[in-house]
Design a protein around this motif. Structure first.
Motif, PDB file in Angstrom:
ATOM      1  N   GLY A  82      19.410  -3.992  -9.161  1.00  0.00           N
ATOM      2  CA  GLY A  82      19.180  -3.548  -8.138  1.00  0.00           C
ATOM      3  C   GLY A  82      17.976  -4.091  -6.971  1.00  0.00           C
ATOM      4  N   GLU A  83      18.123  -3.380  -5.851  1.00  0.00           N
ATOM      5  CA  GLU A  83      17.309  -3.075  -5.249  1.00  0.00           C
ATOM      6  C   GLU A  83      15.753  -3.035  -5.400  1.00  0.00           C
ATOM      7  OE1 GLU A  83      19.482  -6.752  -2.105  1.00  0.00           O
ATOM      8  OE2 GLU A  83      19.991  -4.130  -1.638  1.00  0.00           O
ATOM      9  N   HIS A  84      15.489  -2.901  -4.072  1.00  0.00           N
ATOM     10  CA  HIS A  84      14.139  -2.381  -3.276  1.00  0.00           C
ATOM     11  C   HIS A  84      12.567  -2.731  -2.636  1.00  0.00           C
ATOM     12  CE1 HIS A  84      10.114  -5.266  -4.479  1.00  0.00           C
ATOM     13  NE2 HIS A  84      11.094  -5.741  -5.231  1.00  0.00           N
ATOM     14  N   ARG A  85      12.422  -1.987  -2.010  1.00  0.00           N
ATOM     15  CA  ARG A  85      11.296  -2.326  -0.220  1.00  0.00           C
ATOM     16  C   ARG A  85      10.129  -1.474  -0.348  1.00  0.00           C
ATOM     17  NH1 ARG A  85      15.265  -0.398   4.193  1.00  0.00           N
ATOM     18  NH2 ARG A  85      14.933   2.325   4.273  1.00  0.00           N
ATOM     19  N   ILE A  86       8.717  -1.564   0.297  1.00  0.00           N
ATOM     20  CA  ILE A  86       8.077  -1.063   0.305  1.00  0.00           C
ATOM     21  C   ILE A  86       7.983  -0.057   1.441  1.00  0.00           C
ATOM     22  CG2 ILE A  86       7.029  -2.859   1.540  1.00  0.00           C
ATOM     23  CD1 ILE A  86       4.822  -0.856  -0.825  1.00  0.00           C
ATOM     24  N   VAL A  87       7.536   1.176   1.473  1.00  0.00           N
ATOM     25  CA  VAL A  87       7.883   2.131   2.728  1.00  0.00           C
ATOM     26  C   VAL A  87       6.498   2.806   2.733  1.00  0.00           C
ATOM     27  CG1 VAL A  87       8.848   4.262   3.905  1.00  0.00           C
ATOM     28  CG2 VAL A  87       9.626   2.463   2.153  1.00  0.00           C
ATOM     29  N   VAL A  88       5.639   2.262   4.221  1.00  0.00           N
ATOM     30  CA  VAL A  88       4.019   3.241   5.147  1.00  0.00           C
ATOM     31  C   VAL A  88       4.750   4.017   5.448  1.00  0.00           C
ATOM     32  CG1 VAL A  88       2.208   1.866   4.789  1.00  0.00           C
ATOM     33  CG2 VAL A  88       3.425   1.088   4.368  1.00  0.00           C
ATOM     34  N   ASN A  89       3.848   4.967   5.055  1.00  0.00           N
ATOM     35  CA  ASN A  89       4.520   5.645   6.959  1.00  0.00           C
ATOM     36  C   ASN A  89       2.334   5.844   7.367  1.00  0.00           C
ATOM     37  OD1 ASN A  89       6.578   7.482   6.608  1.00  0.00           O
ATOM     38  ND2 ASN A  89       6.483   8.169   4.508  1.00  0.00           N
ATOM     39  N   TRP A  90       2.154   5.710   8.242  1.00  0.00           N
ATOM     40  CA  TRP A  90       0.885   5.741   9.242  1.00  0.00           C
ATOM     41  C   TRP A  90       0.625   6.454   9.993  1.00  0.00           C
ATOM     42  CZ3 TRP A  90       0.303   3.093  13.176  1.00  0.00           C
ATOM     43  CH2 TRP A  90       1.766   1.528  13.730  1.00  0.00           C
ATOM     44  N   LYS A  91      -0.260   6.895  11.046  1.00  0.00           N
ATOM     45  CA  LYS A  91      -0.324   7.020  12.256  1.00  0.00           C
ATOM     46  C   LYS A  91      -2.087   6.679  12.559  1.00  0.00           C
ATOM     47  CE  LYS A  91      -2.868  11.241  10.627  1.00  0.00           C
ATOM     48  NZ  LYS A  91      -3.267  13.068  10.928  1.00  0.00           N
ATOM     49  N   PHE A  92      -1.722   6.787  14.327  1.00  0.00           N
ATOM     50  CA  PHE A  92      -3.019   6.054  15.050  1.00  0.00           C
ATOM     51  C   PHE A  92      -4.089   7.121  14.353  1.00  0.00           C
ATOM     52  CE2 PHE A  92       0.506   4.105  16.960  1.00  0.00           C
ATOM     53  CZ  PHE A  92      -0.386   3.047  17.159  1.00  0.00           C
ATOM     54  N   VAL A  93      -5.605   6.624  14.576  1.00  0.00           N
ATOM     55  CA  VAL A  93      -6.833   7.579  14.721  1.00  0.00           C
ATOM     56  C   VAL A  93      -7.274   7.495  15.781  1.00  0.00           C
ATOM     57  CG1 VAL A  93      -7.297   7.038  11.904  1.00  0.00           C
ATOM     58  CG2 VAL A  93      -8.705   5.444  14.129  1.00  0.00           C
ATOM     59  N   ASN A  94      -6.462   6.882  17.150  1.00  0.00           N
ATOM     60  CA  ASN A  94      -7.179   6.989  18.001  1.00  0.00           C
ATOM     61  C   ASN A  94      -6.869   7.600  19.081  1.00  0.00           C
ATOM     62  OD1 ASN A  94      -7.232   6.429  21.542  1.00  0.00           O
ATOM     63  ND2 ASN A  94      -7.481   4.458  21.141  1.00  0.00           N
ATOM     64  N   PRO A  95      -7.151   9.272  19.657  1.00  0.00           N
ATOM     65  CA  PRO A  95      -7.361  10.316  20.393  1.00  0.00           C
ATOM     66  C   PRO A  95      -6.132   9.944  21.479  1.00  0.00           C
ATOM     67  CG  PRO A  95      -9.418  10.307  20.060  1.00  0.00           C
ATOM     68  CD  PRO A  95      -8.819   8.973  19.719  1.00  0.00           C
TER      69      PRO A  95
ATOM     70  N   ARG B 126      -2.177  -4.082  -1.493  1.00  0.00           N
ATOM     71  CA  ARG B 126      -2.044  -3.773  -0.109  1.00  0.00           C
ATOM     72  C   ARG B 126      -3.247  -5.471  -0.378  1.00  0.00           C
ATOM     73  NH1 ARG B 126      -6.857  -0.814   3.283  1.00  0.00           N
ATOM     74  NH2 ARG B 126      -6.246  -1.649   5.082  1.00  0.00           N
ATOM     75  N   ASP B 127      -3.229  -6.092   0.806  1.00  0.00           N
ATOM     76  CA  ASP B 127      -3.269  -7.440   1.933  1.00  0.00           C
ATOM     77  C   ASP B 127      -4.422  -6.715   2.162  1.00  0.00           C
ATOM     78  OD1 ASP B 127      -4.642  -9.612   3.015  1.00  0.00           O
ATOM     79  OD2 ASP B 127      -3.207 -10.311   2.344  1.00  0.00           O
ATOM     80  N   ASN B 128      -6.061  -6.780   2.467  1.00  0.00           N
ATOM     81  CA  ASN B 128      -7.026  -6.388   2.935  1.00  0.00           C
ATOM     82  C   ASN B 128      -7.569  -7.380   4.089  1.00  0.00           C
ATOM     83  OD1 ASN B 128      -7.893  -3.273   1.595  1.00  0.00           O
ATOM     84  ND2 ASN B 128      -9.063  -4.661   0.601  1.00  0.00           N
ATOM     85  N   SER B 129      -6.503  -8.133   3.721  1.00  0.00           N
ATOM     86  CA  SER B 129      -7.060  -9.544   5.434  1.00  0.00           C
ATOM     87  C   SER B 129      -6.097  -9.208   6.229  1.00  0.00           C
ATOM     88  CB  SER B 129      -7.244 -10.396   4.562  1.00  0.00           C
ATOM     89  OG  SER B 129      -5.471 -10.529   4.823  1.00  0.00           O
ATOM     90  N   THR B 130      -5.036  -8.780   6.068  1.00  0.00           N
ATOM     91  CA  THR B 130      -3.158  -8.734   6.904  1.00  0.00           C
ATOM     92  C   THR B 130      -3.041  -7.052   6.702  1.00  0.00           C
ATOM     93  OG1 THR B 130      -2.031  -8.974   5.362  1.00  0.00           O
ATOM     94  CG2 THR B 130      -2.908 -11.127   6.012  1.00  0.00           C
TER      95      THR B 130
ATOM     96  N   ALA C  39      -0.445  -1.574  12.309  1.00  0.00           N
ATOM     97  CA  ALA C  39      -1.516  -1.021  13.495  1.00  0.00           C
ATOM     98  C   ALA C  39      -3.049  -1.119  12.719  1.00  0.00           C
ATOM     99  CB  ALA C  39      -1.630   0.193  14.497  1.00  0.00           C
ATOM    100  N   GLY C  40      -4.274  -2.343  13.083  1.00  0.00           N
ATOM    101  CA  GLY C  40      -5.554  -2.242  12.522  1.00  0.00           C
ATOM    102  C   GLY C  40      -5.970  -0.859  13.400  1.00  0.00           C
ATOM    103  N   GLY C  41      -6.872   0.163  12.018  1.00  0.00           N
ATOM    104  CA  GLY C  41      -7.237   1.186  12.293  1.00  0.00           C
ATOM    105  C   GLY C  41      -6.203   2.473  12.515  1.00  0.00           C
TER     106      GLY C  41
END
Length: 107
Positions: free
Chosen positions: A55-68, A39-43, A94-96
């Protein structure tokens, strides 16, 4: 050559052909290995790198907002499919955001 010798020779040839077929199928289905996620914390970007296999690979990230005020949906960001030795990076997180999980998909 008698019938017993012919049968043994035929059996040996069949076993050899099956062994070759299995070896070819195994090498054709090889996937990347020795993969790492960073993870690049700055970006706020995540990356995957696999250094062995084929073969091939790719990154997958699951995330959610914390804004109610925003929906509690889980979002998924994908990096591009890349070959072994190349880096797959995902953006659009998204940031945050709260990261639910990360994974490296292989094919």
């Amino acid at each position: 050559m008698n019938l017993g010798t012919r049968a043994a020779s035929f059996g040996t040839a069949v076993l050899l052909a099956l062994a070759i077929d299995a070896a070819v199928a195994q090498s054709a289905s090889a996937v990347p290995s020795d993969c790492a996620i960073s993870r690049d914390n700055s970006t706020n970007q995540y990356s995957s790198l696999c250094t062995a296999g084929t073969g091939e690979h790719r990154i997958v990230v699951n995330w959610k907002f914390v804004n109610p005020w925003l929906p509690p949906d889980v979002y998924t960001s994908y990096g591009p499919w890349v070959g072994v030795g190349s880096v797959s990076t995902t953006s659009g997180i998204a940031g945050g955001a709260v990261i639910i999980g990360t994974a490296v998909q292989l094919r």
